[in-house]
Write an enzyme that holds these catalytic residues in place. Sequence first.
Site, PDB file in Angstrom:
ATOM      1  NE  ARG A  25       0.258  -0.473  -0.418  1.00  4.12           N
ATOM      2  CZ  ARG A  25       1.470  -0.945  -0.710  1.00  4.12           C
ATOM      3  NH1 ARG A  25       2.221  -0.349  -1.595  1.00  4.12           N
ATOM      4  NH2 ARG A  25       1.934  -2.019  -0.143  1.00  4.12           N
ATOM      5  NE  ARG A  29       2.750  -3.888   5.900  1.00  6.00           N
ATOM      6  CZ  ARG A  29       3.953  -3.934   5.327  1.00  6.00           C
ATOM      7  NH1 ARG A  29       4.772  -4.915   5.602  1.00  6.00           N
ATOM      8  NH2 ARG A  29       4.334  -2.980   4.506  1.00  6.00           N
ATOM      9  NE  ARG A  38       0.773  -8.356   7.065  1.00 10.51           N
ATOM     10  CZ  ARG A  38       1.951  -8.637   7.605  1.00 10.51           C
ATOM     11  NH1 ARG A  38       2.018  -9.000   8.868  1.00 10.51           N
ATOM     12  NH2 ARG A  38       3.050  -8.552   6.885  1.00 10.51           N
ATOM     13  CG  ASP A  74      -0.144  -5.849  -4.650  1.00 13.63           C
ATOM     14  OD1 ASP A  74       0.115  -5.257  -3.596  1.00 13.63           O
ATOM     15  OD2 ASP A  74       0.673  -5.948  -5.576  1.00 13.63           O
ATOM     16  CE1 TYR A 151       7.999  -4.888  -6.937  1.00 16.17           C
ATOM     17  CE2 TYR A 151       6.658  -3.393  -8.244  1.00 16.17           C
ATOM     18  CZ  TYR A 151       7.337  -3.684  -7.078  1.00 16.17           C
ATOM     19  OH  TYR A 151       7.353  -2.774  -6.048  1.00 16.17           O
TER      20      TYR A 151
END
Length: 345
Positions: A25, A29, A38, A74, A151
């Site tokens: 990752r 962020r 973003r 993703d 998920y």
Amino acid sequence: MLQNDLLLRVLRGEKTERTPVWMMRQAGRYLPEYMVLREKYGFFERCQTPELAAAITLQPVDIIGVDAAILFSDILVVPQALGLEVQLIESKGPILPNPIKTINDLQRIRIPEVDETLNYVFDAIKLIKQELNGRVPLIGFAGAPWTLLCYMVQGKGSKTFDEAKAFCYTQPELAHQLLQMITDTTIAYLKGQVKAGVDVVQIFDSWGGLLSKEDFETLSLPYIDQIVQALKEETLVIIFAKGAWYSLKEMVATGAHGLGIDWCIAPQIARQFAGSNIVLQGNFDPAKLLSPVPVIEQEVKKMLKDFGGHHHIANLGHGILPNVSVDHAKAFVNTVKEYSLVSTE
Ligand code: CP3
């Protein structure tokens, strides 16, 4: 030709002048440059626009100096391609409003033509390869079928994925049908990534370790194995099954080139389980990057020593946290680069 092919040489089993380093990752962020994009674009817009995906993929290469790029995308683009709606809601994580619970739900999804539904990923890869211009290798990836089932059935993130487990325990035939559909799609998807230019693929089984050894070897590993068999002749493959230390030996048997481990298993013990030949990747606790820089340096050196200097790719044991500062991420990467040079001589 690549200017820096350390990662590829280690995965092929070669001895290298130093240990390669990247961070799961790494495009995310904690980077102010990521936050600028973003603000302007939605998450899937960033994934689906090759220019944006390429710009984000290159950020950690330029800013942090990692030895590999990983495609910005993703794992949930595969459930989307199978026909499920996926939303990414800020501070809540992913939401799938119409999860799979019954046979009727399963009939709603279809194995897609990846060249149509996921073509934007292949376009992004081609653009990234151009922009990287041989500086470092590019890692492609997909979620493991079990993690994607989590998920697709639970419909959102969870600490236990209890509804996903209940689905598997009460309707095992449906569960295996779903796992097979995800597997077939993933094989076509990863082959498309390789054709578009990725040098390595990593299979993320983030929730593998929620299963017992027996359940992991029934619900997860057989599908990962199919993916590895389909890909290992044409590219280098890393399996990262977080928490599933108990099946490291069985993962070696798939013939994958590398195995990711998290910080809950000591490198020496993982090595005993996995045997002396396979490449191990990891395993710095991502929260330890919140320590003062001198502590990070000391702990990274200890990690490198514990892995013994060869057949190792330095990485975190899971994704970097958003509250880690750029300087601390750099301290991690720079310590690997500087210290592993000395220690492998
Ligand atoms: O490693 C990289 O830098 C490449 C990009 C990448 C992302 N997701 C970007 C992303 C990769 C490899 C992933 C994989 C992924 N996605 C996994 C497996 C790895 C892991 O961390 O366990 C999982 C479980 C997901 C599902 C997912 N996507 C979650 C749970 C979330 C929300 C929570 C979070 O960590 O932000 C996402 C969103 C997501 N994927 C973001 C990024 C940069 C954050 C989106 C944003 O807020 O801008």
